[in-house]
Scaffold this active site. Sequence first.
Site, PDB file in Angstrom:
ATOM      1  N   CYS A   1      -7.539  -2.134   8.336  1.00 54.51           N
ATOM      2  CA  CYS A   1      -6.170  -2.113   7.789  1.00 54.51           C
ATOM      3  C   CYS A   1      -5.699  -0.698   7.521  1.00 54.51           C
ATOM      4  O   CYS A   1      -4.579  -0.322   7.868  1.00 54.51           O
ATOM      5  CB  CYS A   1      -6.091  -2.952   6.515  1.00 54.51           C
ATOM      6  SG  CYS A   1      -6.300  -4.700   6.823  1.00 54.51           S
TER       7      CYS A   1
ATOM      8  N   HIS B   1      -1.395  -5.746   1.529  1.00 53.96           N
ATOM      9  CA  HIS B   1      -2.622  -6.544   1.456  1.00 53.96           C
ATOM     10  C   HIS B   1      -2.349  -7.803   0.630  1.00 53.96           C
ATOM     11  O   HIS B   1      -1.625  -7.746  -0.364  1.00 53.96           O
ATOM     12  CB  HIS B   1      -3.760  -5.750   0.798  1.00 53.96           C
ATOM     13  CG  HIS B   1      -4.646  -5.049   1.778  1.00 53.96           C
ATOM     14  ND1 HIS B   1      -4.820  -3.685   1.800  1.00 53.96           N
ATOM     15  CD2 HIS B   1      -5.427  -5.544   2.792  1.00 53.96           C
ATOM     16  CE1 HIS B   1      -5.669  -3.367   2.767  1.00 53.96           C
ATOM     17  NE2 HIS B   1      -6.051  -4.467   3.387  1.00 53.96           N
TER      18      HIS B   1
ATOM     19  N   ARG C   1     -18.022  -1.026   5.968  1.00 56.60           N
ATOM     20  CA  ARG C   1     -19.170  -1.630   5.276  1.00 56.60           C
ATOM     21  C   ARG C   1     -19.708  -2.796   6.099  1.00 56.60           C
ATOM     22  O   ARG C   1     -20.884  -3.085   6.109  1.00 56.60           O
ATOM     23  CB  ARG C   1     -18.678  -2.100   3.895  1.00 56.60           C
ATOM     24  CG  ARG C   1     -19.708  -2.661   2.960  1.00 56.60           C
ATOM     25  CD  ARG C   1     -19.047  -2.983   1.603  1.00 56.60           C
ATOM     26  NE  ARG C   1     -17.791  -3.694   1.729  1.00 56.60           N
ATOM     27  CZ  ARG C   1     -17.688  -5.018   1.960  1.00 56.60           C
ATOM     28  NH1 ARG C   1     -18.761  -5.771   2.062  1.00 56.60           N
ATOM     29  NH2 ARG C   1     -16.489  -5.579   2.075  1.00 56.60           N
TER      30      ARG C   1
ATOM     31  N   GLU D   1       0.829  -1.205   0.000  1.00 58.33           N
ATOM     32  CA  GLU D   1       0.000   0.000   0.000  1.00 58.33           C
ATOM     33  C   GLU D   1       0.866   1.259   0.000  1.00 58.33           C
ATOM     34  O   GLU D   1       1.818   1.363   0.761  1.00 58.33           O
ATOM     35  CB  GLU D   1      -0.912   0.012   1.246  1.00 58.33           C
ATOM     36  CG  GLU D   1      -1.906  -1.140   1.285  1.00 58.33           C
ATOM     37  CD  GLU D   1      -2.981  -1.054   0.198  1.00 58.33           C
ATOM     38  OE1 GLU D   1      -3.111   0.020  -0.431  1.00 58.33           O
ATOM     39  OE2 GLU D   1      -3.686  -2.058  -0.010  1.00 58.33           O
TER      40      GLU D   1
END
Length: 198
Positions: A142, A164, A89, A79
């Site tokens: 994360c 990830h 979510r 990342e």
Amino acid sequence: MKRVLITGFDPFGGESINPSWEAVCRLPDAIGEIALCKRQIPTVFGAAPAAVLAAAADVRPDAILCVGQAGGRAAVTPEYVGINLCHARIADNAGRKPQDESVVPDGPAAYFSTLPVRRMVEAVLAAGVPCACSYSAGTFVCNEVLYALLHHFRGSGVRVGFIHVPFLPQQVETGQPSLSLESISAALQAAVTVLFDE
Ligand code: PCA
């Protein structure tokens, strides 16, 4: 010998395993001149960054590499950036689902990873594992961990970053993207090797 704190998460979202921890816990204790201190952290807002900071106080690492599951991705994805936003979510493992909250109130909008992301991508690809730079760690736990650590260790010399990883084959239906545990482990080892490159 450099010390790296490397973390993986516990399973979340109805899964019974998390490839990040499955891979991290099987890594060797040292890769060349780099010692690895492995920890599992909870998929819980607030508790996750706190767990990494507590481990870092104990380990005193030169670099921190956190690893998390990104279901749906087909490649290992270092990342590039963490953003100051929590927006879930699904519920975390404590049942919390923050909506449009800051990681650090009044903190900057974003921090860039202080690990050599491009070198990591090259190293993972050279190890034969699909890999691409990602410019969004999402807005779940994360990303919170990445942003909170980059904020905490800014200017300290402790390098911080996040990778990830895809689902494992046993987590998906046929045709959905996944990567073997061997490939994920090989990717993490390749990435660790270049962590202290410029
Ligand atoms: N992945 C989640 C949190 C824990 C994990 O392994 C995420 O991408 O935010």
